[in-house]
Enzyme design. Structure first.
Site, PDB file in Angstrom:
ATOM      1  CB  CYS A  64      -6.710 -13.526  15.880  1.00  0.00           C
ATOM      2  SG  CYS A  64      -5.280 -12.462  16.002  1.00  0.00           S
ATOM      3  CG  PHE A  78      -8.527 -18.254   5.408  1.00  0.00           C
ATOM      4  CD1 PHE A  78      -7.592 -17.539   4.680  1.00  0.00           C
ATOM      5  CD2 PHE A  78      -8.438 -18.237   6.789  1.00  0.00           C
ATOM      6  CE1 PHE A  78      -6.589 -16.820   5.309  1.00  0.00           C
ATOM      7  CE2 PHE A  78      -7.439 -17.521   7.437  1.00  0.00           C
ATOM      8  CZ  PHE A  78      -6.516 -16.812   6.681  1.00  0.00           C
TER       9      PHE A  78
HETATM   10  C1  UGA Z   1      -6.127 -13.566  11.714  1.00  0.00           C
HETATM   11  C2  UGA Z   1      -6.843 -12.925  10.512  1.00  0.00           C
HETATM   12  O1  UGA Z   1      -6.507 -13.626   9.310  1.00  0.00           O
HETATM   13  C3  UGA Z   1      -6.462 -11.449  10.368  1.00  0.00           C
HETATM   14  O2  UGA Z   1      -7.206 -10.865   9.324  1.00  0.00           O
HETATM   15  C4  UGA Z   1      -6.769 -10.741  11.687  1.00  0.00           C
HETATM   16  O3  UGA Z   1      -6.402  -9.370  11.642  1.00  0.00           O
HETATM   17  C5  UGA Z   1      -6.004 -11.397  12.808  1.00  0.00           C
HETATM   18  O4  UGA Z   1      -6.408 -12.782  12.891  1.00  0.00           O
HETATM   19  C6  UGA Z   1      -6.301 -10.681  14.095  1.00  0.00           C
HETATM   20  O5  UGA Z   1      -7.454 -10.694  14.541  1.00  0.00           O
HETATM   21  O6  UGA Z   1      -5.417 -10.000  14.633  1.00  0.00           O
HETATM   22  P1  UGA Z   1      -3.669 -14.581  12.153  1.00  0.00           P
HETATM   23  O7  UGA Z   1      -4.279 -15.143  13.393  1.00  0.00           O
HETATM   24  O8  UGA Z   1      -2.383 -13.836  12.238  1.00  0.00           O
HETATM   25  O9  UGA Z   1      -4.720 -13.565  11.448  1.00  0.00           O
HETATM   26  O10 UGA Z   1      -3.430 -15.780  11.149  1.00  0.00           O
HETATM   27  P2  UGA Z   1      -4.176 -16.464   9.901  1.00  0.00           P
HETATM   28  O11 UGA Z   1      -3.304 -16.376   8.726  1.00  0.00           O
HETATM   29  O12 UGA Z   1      -5.561 -15.978   9.775  1.00  0.00           O
HETATM   30  O13 UGA Z   1      -4.201 -17.990  10.385  1.00  0.00           O
HETATM   31  C7  UGA Z   1      -4.932 -18.403  11.534  1.00  0.00           C
HETATM   32  C8  UGA Z   1      -4.885 -19.899  11.698  1.00  0.00           C
HETATM   33  O14 UGA Z   1      -5.674 -20.553  10.708  1.00  0.00           O
HETATM   34  C9  UGA Z   1      -3.500 -20.517  11.599  1.00  0.00           C
HETATM   35  O15 UGA Z   1      -3.336 -21.456  12.647  1.00  0.00           O
HETATM   36  C10 UGA Z   1      -3.509 -21.202  10.235  1.00  0.00           C
HETATM   37  O16 UGA Z   1      -2.642 -22.311  10.182  1.00  0.00           O
HETATM   38  C11 UGA Z   1      -4.966 -21.626  10.123  1.00  0.00           C
HETATM   39  N1  UGA Z   1      -5.446 -21.797   8.726  1.00  0.00           N
HETATM   40  C12 UGA Z   1      -5.469 -20.745   7.867  1.00  0.00           C
HETATM   41  C13 UGA Z   1      -5.937 -23.024   8.323  1.00  0.00           C
HETATM   42  O17 UGA Z   1      -5.956 -24.010   9.098  1.00  0.00           O
HETATM   43  N2  UGA Z   1      -6.420 -23.158   7.040  1.00  0.00           N
HETATM   44  C14 UGA Z   1      -6.459 -22.130   6.170  1.00  0.00           C
HETATM   45  O18 UGA Z   1      -6.933 -22.314   5.029  1.00  0.00           O
HETATM   46  C15 UGA Z   1      -5.956 -20.894   6.579  1.00  0.00           C
END
Ligand code: UGA
Length: 464
Positions: free
Chosen positions: A283, A272
């Site tokens: 989320c 992250f």
């Molecule tokens: C997130 C959390 O990671 C889960 O642990 C949680 O259960 C979930 O929300 C929820 O509350 O239901 P999610 O929204 O499915 O999960 O997706 P993520 O993989 O966390 O990504 C979220 C956003 O952050 C995406 O738009 C992704 O592109 C962005 N991101 C992620 C970044 O810009 N940089 C990163 O290093 C990682």
């Protein structure tokens, strides 16, 4: 054990699938009769890797209904996993939670039942759910359901796109309840996952070095706050690296190297820390807004969470600025948007940074041509912006002025960029996820611009 799961969205369906897989008898309840019929036919309402295969594997132990009375009376554990969308002021809309709790009260069975909040709800909602169940019980049956009911919070930490993996192989299981019996029931329910005693499905092997899963038990409100704490921290971790990426650009550093060096500190961790367009989805935007709304209720400001949101939402303007710096104007230009989903491996478009960017580009007078490996059918139904849609790379690139990568779908790395270059009017790539191989692209004639990394190549018109 006999389980009911109310709500067949990402969280409800994944919970139902994984609990059925480890041996429980599960009934999924959803008021959408069309969704129920499709699920009973083995069809998924959204794209999620492996969910369809899993549904086929657990058919004997999982079925779906739109009628509460077919699921609630016999259930020992009832999960509430319905949607909690944001209201305009950032507070979550709890109307679906309310109607689920009321239905549980009306149909509560004779045996001891644990009602589990799995939806992300404001701190204090566990008490609210218990009060609603009791009221509905009184109205339907008279008297109190004493001794037959306990409420617990069991937040979900799954990521869309990896939902089944995260449910079967979680980092931890958190359960908050005031009643010890509720905690014991949920420990028993989760035992195969806590002990990792189930045989992994062929398509989801157990991660190497996976041991027993920590089972954290707390009071109700602490469990509720853990969920918000986890999401807000992950969201601000990304915003922090995006803030640093802005400085990296000024001083000529490469944010990927910086993130690697920073993340190797065990106290920080490498994940992250990927700079780019920022976070979206159902989320982080919703939960950080809810956290601020909760603070407001107590007259408390949460400036770090506020700043994380501010940095995040302004990342999209930075991409527009980069395009303007290269193309000088966006009026009448055709910009290709690679990826519409809020992240790869899902067709979920909620709060997608790609769509927010598309809106900014359209406001600037550009035409936006979008591609996504799985989300186009959903986009055609749900998106109201006047986008053009391209099914193939060739259709996307024909006569366009710039390519913007908005979602890091792995297949974009394998496209034949050298051949596609000739279809563009100007060979410009703005990589909103620092995902493509910039060196390789500039070697075949592209100008490559990322986020917080040095730009490569020179922008020259393609001779046609
Ligand atoms: C997130 C959390 O990671 C889960 O642990 C949680 O259960 C979930 O929300 C929820 O509350 O239901 P999610 O929204 O499915 O999960 O997706 P993520 O993989 O966390 O990504 C979220 C956003 O952050 C995406 O738009 C992704 O592109 C962005 N991101 C992620 C970044 O810009 N940089 C990163 O290093 C990682």
């Amino acid at each position: 054990m006999k389980v009911a799961v109310i709500g067949a969205g990402y969280v409800g369906l994944t919970t139902a699938l994984s609990l059925a897989y480890v041996g429980h008898e599960v009934v999924g309840v959803d008021l959408d009769t069309d969704r129920v019929a499709r699920l009973n036919r083995g069809e998924l309402p959204f794209y999620e890797p492996h969910a369809k295969e899993m549904l086929a594997l657990v058919r004997e132990r999982l079925h779906f209904t739109a009628r509460y009375e077919e699921a609630i009376p016999q259930a020992e554990v009832i999960f509430i996993a319905v949607g909690t969308p944001s209201l305009p002021d950032g507070t979550p809309d709890l109307s679906q939670v309310r109607s689920a709790a009321q239905a549980i009260g009306r149909h509560l069975g004779e045996g001891f039942t644990v009602v589990v909040n799995k939806s992300t709800v404001p701190v204090g909602s566990g008490n609210y759910v218990e009060a609603l169940v009791r009221r509905a019980f009184r109205e339907a049956h008279g008297g109190e359901p004493d001794g037959r009911l306990a409420v617990a919070s069991n937040p979900e930490f799954l990521r869309e796109g990896q939902a089944l993996h995260d449910s079967l192989y979680p980092d931890r299981v958190v359960v908050g309840a005031e009643d010890r019996r509720a905690i014991e029931v949920l420990r028993e329910l989760y035992e195969p996952i806590l002990e990792q005693s189930f045989a992994p499905p062929p398509f989801l092997p157990r991660p190497e070095r996976m041991g027993a899963v920590p089972f954290l038990t707390t009071d109700l409100v602490s469990a509720e706050l853990i969920k918000y704490g986890a999401n807000a921290f992950l969201a601000l971790k990304i915003s922090f690296i995006n803030e640093l990426a802005r400085l990296a650009e000024k001083v000529g550093a490469d944010i990927r190297e910086v993130a690697r060096g920073v993340g190797l500190d065990h106290r920080i961790g490498p994940r992250f820390l990927q700079a780019g367009l920022g976070w979206g989805g159902s989320c982080f935007p919703k939960d950080t807004a809810a956290l601020l709304a909760m603070g407001r209720e107590y007259g408390l400001s949460l400036p770090i969470t506020e700043a994380a949101r501010e940095v995040n939402f302004s990342q999209r303007n930075l991409i527009v600025d980069k395009l303007l710096a290269e193309l000088k104007t966006l009026k009448g230009k055709t910009i290709i948007l690679l990826g519409l989903a809020f992240k790869p491996h899902t067709d979920d478009l909620r709060e997608s940074p790609a769509l927010a960017l598309a809106e900014l580009l359209l406001e600037r007078g550009a035409f936006v041509r979008a591609h996504d490996p799985v989300a186009l059918p959903r986009a055609r139904q749900e998106v109201t912006l006047p986008l053009e849609y391209a099914e193939t790379p060739e259709e996307a690139f024909q006569g366009a002025d710039a390519v913007v990568l908005a979602t890091d779908w792995p297949e974009y790395r394998t496209w034949h960029w050298e051949r596609l270059r000739g279809l563009l009017r100007t060979p410009l790539v703005v990589d909103g996820r620092n995902f493509l191989d910039g060196k390789a692209l500039s070697a075949v004639g592209y100008r490559y611009v990322g986020v917080g990394i040095p730009a490569l190549g020179i922008l020259s018109k393609v001779e046609v």
